[in-house]
Write an enzyme that holds these catalytic residues in place. Structure first.
Site, PDB file in Angstrom:
ATOM      1  N   GLY A 504     -78.555  20.427 -32.886  1.00 47.36           N
ATOM      2  CA  GLY A 504     -77.659  20.512 -34.028  1.00 47.36           C
ATOM      3  C   GLY A 504     -78.137  19.633 -35.157  1.00 47.36           C
ATOM      4  N   PRO A 505     -77.564  19.799 -36.316  1.00 49.21           N
ATOM      5  CG  PRO A 505     -76.088  20.388 -37.995  1.00 49.21           C
ATOM      6  CD  PRO A 505     -76.538  20.797 -36.648  1.00 49.21           C
ATOM      7  N   PRO A 506     -78.117  16.657 -38.136  1.00 44.67           N
ATOM      8  CG  PRO A 506     -79.756  15.558 -39.377  1.00 44.67           C
ATOM      9  CD  PRO A 506     -79.133  16.901 -39.176  1.00 44.67           C
ATOM     10  N   GLY A 507     -75.811  13.939 -37.551  1.00 48.63           N
ATOM     11  CA  GLY A 507     -74.473  13.444 -37.823  1.00 48.63           C
ATOM     12  C   GLY A 507     -73.346  14.193 -37.144  1.00 48.63           C
ATOM     13  CB  VAL A 508     -73.011  17.300 -35.291  1.00 46.63           C
ATOM     14  CG1 VAL A 508     -73.282  18.006 -36.590  1.00 46.63           C
ATOM     15  CG2 VAL A 508     -74.239  17.353 -34.396  1.00 46.63           C
ATOM     16  CE  LYS A 510     -78.503  16.012 -32.557  1.00 50.60           C
ATOM     17  NZ  LYS A 510     -77.973  15.889 -33.923  1.00 50.60           N
ATOM     18  CB  THR A 511     -76.640   9.719 -30.323  1.00 55.42           C
ATOM     19  OG1 THR A 511     -77.839  10.314 -30.814  1.00 55.42           O
ATOM     20  CG2 THR A 511     -76.984   8.438 -29.578  1.00 55.42           C
ATOM     21  CB  SER A 840     -75.030  37.224 -44.294  1.00 51.41           C
ATOM     22  OG  SER A 840     -75.170  36.250 -45.299  1.00 51.41           O
ATOM     23  CE  LYS A 883     -72.253  33.837 -43.618  1.00 51.85           C
ATOM     24  NZ  LYS A 883     -72.970  35.084 -43.273  1.00 51.85           N
TER      25      LYS A 883
END
Length: 950
Positions: A504-508, A510-511, A840, A883
């Site tokens: 996933g992107p940074p800051g979500v 995970k760590t 899309s 969306k």
């Protein structure tokens, strides 16, 4: 003693705290504040040039005289003892400071040393150093100040050449001096080898040379002067040794100093010397001895027949073993190093293979001399084996409350992330069921073992009664029980921890999620950052043949946590370096992360299989593109797409705002955040997948409120302070809005359609207007708005479909007419500075073109997303959650989605489902009917209920 010789010689006044003794070479630094020494050196050079043909300065006699001590009399007797003057009339001032360059006769000690200058270092610079060697003792009779340096009339007192006869008092104390001197050298050599001893030691080569020098010395006075220079002593004690002309008294005084230092070092190193029966006089220092290990012998408490004093053991032997491998004595207070290491290895519960290797290395260590480099290498390796948790594990918290407690822990730490939480709870449930099965199997195994033990007892009794005649039935029963026992043991469930990859992107989170997993399981947690790792040896360790070899990151992590089943986070696994001349670190991770292989992981340094199957590995990555396919195949991938606006608002209100209020020194009643304020920060000041920037912006607002509160409090006007935050306050704290949200149009016109977009940075979605205009031309299509290649292709596909079905749509008079004849179109997406790409927008592009060519407007509160094919089929797209949340926020009422995305709607928040009318379409004709329900299309086909894909 014959007639004493007198002479007038140049004098160097030694610096404070410095004493030169006969037979010793000393460096005397000379700086700009010692012009007397510079003048003396010039006079020595002049006199040497005139006296000798080769101009050798070491032929010119000089004298080195130390400064007097206010604590000593002229002959070295103490004037102050225990802080009180021994003579009531003494005017000694211990704090008086004398400049050596301006010293008078009263400032000098009455005794000095006749010396010679053996060299000058640092010539040609502003400062230099004299090398001065002491020759013999002198008494200062008179001082002359006629030149720029001091001269003195001195009387020489050379030591008599004594031949110590055996069994004489002088010979006895001389032998005692040698004994203590060699013992000091041996202990200093040992201090250099022992780690963290805190004492200054000697290198083995220097210690060997000193030992040979002491053994060969024949003159008691010379050896006493030499050792007085080495031993730790005060300035006054060295002056006393200098003033002692009697050799016997001097040797006795140095013995006292040596004995004091030896005892101090023994106490600090906690070493107890052992006496041996071999006197040092029998050792031949000239012989180049090769050390060989000897079998441990009981310590002897005998004494030397020559001196009557106990001898210390040769260096490296404690009770006959090198490195302190034997027993010290009955009063040994602490076990030696090898025994301590053996106890640690026994307590570590090594695997059978590791125990075999450790036993072999311990035997090798006992045969290696501690001074050899191989000793430290082997000892470090054994210490590493003792620190690795081979069988020590943490008991998992498994019980009736395991799943509810873990679920609560994960929900308290993280909002959303349902897929990850579901997978972890599944693992806990499986682990608990396996443990229940194992408990039942263990109970059956204990029952069979009890039966087997009872059968063995009965068999023994029957053998004793029948005269060793065995019962066949009993033997068959024992065999059956043994077979049953083996079957039961094979039924035990073996736990293999999952290997998860959170992408996933940074800051979500995970760590932090991995840390919460460890807390929920009750296991220890260790994080390994793999970002920037370029060397394979950092993963698998260095081989022991290399200098400064050490285990890899995995083994070091196990050593740190101390258990064999921790949760290890492999952070940023997508940023591990690729193949280079140091190896391939990502390939080294294959064995670590393979559930079928990691039970037998082989670290290059340890070189013994280590079981990693009990370790729960959780890897994190921002992208899968840089992870090699074989490595990716070994991990269970869980995608964390990023938080939606609703999730961010919940996280901010429940976690971030209370946390930042505490950090910024405020209380919850001093600042009041509303959901409207948080939503405005999310929408207008951040655009990210995680919540890091959101937390920074909240912190900025709170720091501004902290300033306002502090000013109001200091001025005594707290009644004017308003704790409530409003949307209008944000611009004052955060500046102008960084991002502008699109709002649905209130009116409509042909050629404008509302599309949906999920930003590439993740987390946020919004509407996107697609504007199409036509003009006279020759069929040219112009695209603007920083569109990507995929988006441009969507425009081309949509235009091709509209041109192919123009007659059916009533846009041309004949099937052969070209709708683009004599016209050109311009397709534009606003916010031209933001890159746009993705598949899309096909349906929106097609509807916009139909709207433009037919003159029919699209309702402004309708939005749509989906890709279109040349056949008119509408295919699935991604980012539905983001969306639709963005569409609801922008004021959209109806959304057209591909039929294949029906499954994604189930994961939407309930308020999105309630606020939007979601319609699924599978073909462009269905979308056209919904957009313009009253429209009449001449060639509209009847679409089949099921479209054939053959």
């Amino acid at each position: 003693m014959g007639r004493l010789q007198t002479a007038t010689v140049p004098v160097i006044v030694l610096p404070r705290g410095s004493v030169l003794l006969p037979g010793v070479v000393q460096r005397i630094p000379v700086s700009s504040n010692r012009p007397d020494v510079a003048s003396l050196l010039a006079a020595v050079y002049t006199r040497a040039a005139s006296n000798t043909p080769n101009g050798r300065i070491d032929t010119v006699p000089i004298a080195c005289v130390p400064l007097a001590s206010p604590l000593l009399g002229p002959n070295g007797q103490l004037l102050i003892e225990n802080g009180e003057p021994k003579n009531a009339n003494s005017e000694a001032d211990p704090n008086r400071v004398v400049d050596p360059a301006k010293a008078s006769k009263t400032d000098l000690f009455p005794w000095g040393v006749a010396a010679k200058i053996t060299g000058v270092e640092g010539r040609g610079t502003g400062e230099f150093t004299l090398l001065v060697e002491g020759v013999g003792r002198v008494r200062v009779d008179k001082i002359f100040h006629e030149k720029s340096y001091l001269e003195a009339k001195v009387t020489y007192f050379p030591d008599e050449v004594l031949t110590a006869q055996p069994d004489t008092p002088l010979d006895n104390i001389f032998q005692h001096l040698k004994l203590l001197a060699r013992e000091l050298v041996a202990i200093l050599k040992l201090a250099a080898i022992l780690p963290r001893s805190g004492n200054t030691g000697l290198s083995p080569l220097l210690a060997r040379r000193l030992d040979i020098f002491i053994a060969r010395q024949k003159q008691p006075g010379a050896l006493a002067d030499f050792m007085a220079n080495i031993v730790e002593s005060s300035y006054e004690e060295k002056l006393q040794v200098l003033a002692l002309l009697d050799v016997k008294n001097r040797v006795a005084r140095v013995i006292e100093l040596l004995d004091r230092q030896v005892n101090n070092i023994k106490n600090s190193l906690k070493i107890r010397t052992l006496s041996v029966t071999t006197p040092f006089s029998e050792i031949e220092p000239e012989k180049n001895e090769v050390w060989r290990p000897k079998k441990p012998a009981p310590p002897s408490k005998g004494v030397s027949p020559a001196t009557g004093l106990p001898f210390p053991p040769p260096f490296g032997f404690m009770g006959g073993q090198p490195g302190g491998g034997g027993k010290g004595g009955e009063d040994e207070e602490e076990p030696n190093e090898i025994e301590e290491l053996q106890k640690r290895l026994d307590a570590a519960r090594l695997s059978p293979e590791a125990a075999k290797v450790a036993d072999r290395e311990i035997k090798r260590l006992k045969k290696i001399h501690p001074a050899q480099a191989e000793y430290a290498v082997t000892r470090t390796y054994l210490e590493t084996l003792a620190e690795i948790p081979w069988t020590v594990t943490t008991d998992d918290r498994l019980g009736s409350q395991t799943l509810p407690r873990a679920r609560k822990q994960l929900d308290d730490d993280h909002y959303g992330l349902d897929k990850v939480k579901k997978r972890l709870l599944e693992y806990l449930a499986v682990l608990r069921l396996k443990q229940s099965i194992n408990d039942d199997v263990d109970a059956q195994i204990r029952q069979v073992e009890e039966e087997l033990g009872a059968s063995n007892v009965n068999n023994a009794d029957s053998e004793a009664a029948a005269g060793a005649v065995t019962d066949p039935n009993l033997e068959e029963k024992l065999k059956a029980n043994n077979a049953k026992l083996e079957v039961l043991k094979s039924k035990r469930m073996v736990d293999k921890s999952p290997i998860l990859l959170l992408v996933g992107p940074p800051g979500v989170g995970k760590t932090s999620l991995a840390r919460s997993v460890a807390t929920a399981l009750g296991r220890k947690f260790h994080r390994i950052s793999l970002g920037g790792v370029r060397d394979e040896a950092e993963i698998r360790g260095h081989r022991r043949t290399y200098v400064a070899a050490m285990p890899g990151l995995i083994v070091q992590g196990l050593k740190k946590v101390g258990v064999a089943n921790p949760v290890i986070l492999l952070d940023e696994i997508d940023k591990v370096g690729g193949s280079n001349h140091h190896g391939d670190p990502s390939a080294a991770m294959l064995e670590v992360l393979d559930p079928e292989q990691n039970h037998n992981f082989n670290d290059h340094y340890v070189n013994i299989p280590i079981d990693l199957s009990k370790v729960m590995f959780i890897a994190t990555a921002n992208s899968l593109d840089t992870i090699p396919a074989p490595l990716l195949d070994r991990m269970e991938t869980i995608y964390i797409p990023g938080y939606t606006t609703l999730e961010k608002r919940h996280i901010a209100m429940q976690h971030l705002v209370p946390k930042q209020i505490r950090i910024n020194g405020l209380s919850e009643d001093q600042v009041v955040f509303s959901e409207e304020v948080v939503s405005r920060i999310i929408e207008s000041y951040t655009r990210e997948a995680g919540v890091r920037n959101l937390e920074r912006e909240i912190s900025s607002v709170l720091r501004g409120k902290a300033v306002e509160y502090a000013d109001a409090k200091d001025s005594g006007q707290l009644d004017k302070y308003n704790p409530k935050l409003s949307v209008d306050d944000l611009e004052r704290f955060l500046g102008i809005e960084k991002f502008e949200e699109e709002i649905a149009e209130k009116t409509s016109r042909p050629g404008i359609v509302t599309g949906l977009v999920a930003y590439s940075s993740g987390g946020n979605g919004s509407i996107l207007f697609i504007e199409v205009a036509d003009m006279p031309g020759k069929g040219r299509v112009q695209l603007t708005g920083k569109l990507g290649d995929v988006l441009k292709e969507s425009v081309e596909v949509a235009l091709t479909w509209v041109k192919a079905h123009a007659y059916e749509l009533g846009l041309t008079q004949s099937p052969t007419d070209d709708i683009m004849k004599d016209r050109s179109i311009h397709v534009h997406c606003p916010s031209g500075s933001i890159p746009k790409d993705g598949p899309s927008s096909g349906i929106a592009q097609a509807v916009a073109l139909i709207s433009l060519f037919s003159g029919r407007a699209v309702p402004p509160t309708m939005a749509m997303t989906g890709e279109i094919s040349l056949r008119g089929r509408i295919t699935a797209v991604g980012g539905i959650k983001e969306k639709l949340i963005g569409a609801l926020r922008a004021g959209v009422k109806m959304v057209l989605l591909p039929a294949q995305n029906r499954k994604d709607v189930k994961d939407l928040p309930q308020e999105v489902k309630d606020g939007l009318e979601i319609i699924h379409v599978s073909h462009i004709w269905e979308a056209i009917r919904i957009v313009w329900p009253d429209g009449q299309w001449p060639g509209e086909p009847e679409l089949p209920g099921v479209e054939s894909r053959l």
